[in-house]
Enzyme design. Sequence first.
Site, PDB file in Angstrom:
ATOM      1  N   HIS A   1       0.832  -1.143   0.131  1.00 37.68           N
ATOM      2  CA  HIS A   1       0.064   0.072   0.028  1.00 37.68           C
ATOM      3  C   HIS A   1       0.974   1.370  -0.209  1.00 37.68           C
ATOM      4  O   HIS A   1       2.114   1.308   0.221  1.00 37.68           O
ATOM      5  CB  HIS A   1      -0.828   0.099   1.345  1.00 37.68           C
TER       6      HIS A   1
ATOM      7  N   CYS B   1      -5.979   0.948   5.550  1.00 37.45           N
ATOM      8  CA  CYS B   1      -6.479  -0.139   6.093  1.00 37.45           C
ATOM      9  C   CYS B   1      -5.915  -0.479   7.527  1.00 37.45           C
ATOM     10  O   CYS B   1      -5.052   0.281   7.991  1.00 37.45           O
ATOM     11  CB  CYS B   1      -6.004  -1.460   5.370  1.00 37.45           C
TER      12      CYS B   1
ATOM     13  N   CYS C   1      -2.131  -1.098   7.866  1.00 36.78           N
ATOM     14  CA  CYS C   1      -1.453   0.051   7.580  1.00 36.78           C
ATOM     15  C   CYS C   1      -1.470   1.212   8.682  1.00 36.78           C
ATOM     16  O   CYS C   1      -0.486   1.781   9.110  1.00 36.78           O
ATOM     17  CB  CYS C   1      -1.650   0.870   6.195  1.00 36.78           C
TER      18      CYS C   1
ATOM     19  N   GLU D   1       0.999   3.839   1.907  1.00 42.14           N
ATOM     20  CA  GLU D   1       1.594   4.402   3.077  1.00 42.14           C
ATOM     21  C   GLU D   1       2.479   3.379   3.756  1.00 42.14           C
ATOM     22  O   GLU D   1       3.442   4.034   4.352  1.00 42.14           O
ATOM     23  CB  GLU D   1       0.300   4.584   4.250  1.00 42.14           C
TER      24      GLU D   1
END
Length: 147
Positions: free
Chosen positions: A77, A105, A108, A79
Amino acid sequence: MKPSIKLPYGEKQNTFDRQYLRMANIWAENSYCERRQVGALMVKDKMIISDGYNGTPTGFENICEDESGKTKAYVLHAEANAITKVAKTNQSSNGATLYITSSPCMECAKLIIQAGIERVVYSDKYRSEEGIQLLERAGILTHYLEI
């Protein structure tokens, strides 16, 4: 005359937030993912200290989805990419703000907490709010901002 709107962080900070989110949106365009492109910028003391977008790990082919269109399990992802990227530098994410085009999510959110990030600003709501709820439980300021 426009009606005045009370902004949570003041007019100047709100302007910076919008600018950084627009930049994160542009950064998301670097993603090779077809289903969803997400970008992230990490800012500290008004300086961008890291960036990321969703994609495959270094050295892997830049194909995020399998033949059926499902995202491959090893895709990172945005991040997570920004956090691991800053870890390779002499910068510290402690006290930083993370600007993300989509709310984080749960996985993360855990990384954000451990990285010492103090504030998360996002412009699109992820299908699950668990990540935002975890951040708020940890005392991290979250701010949804439409751009």
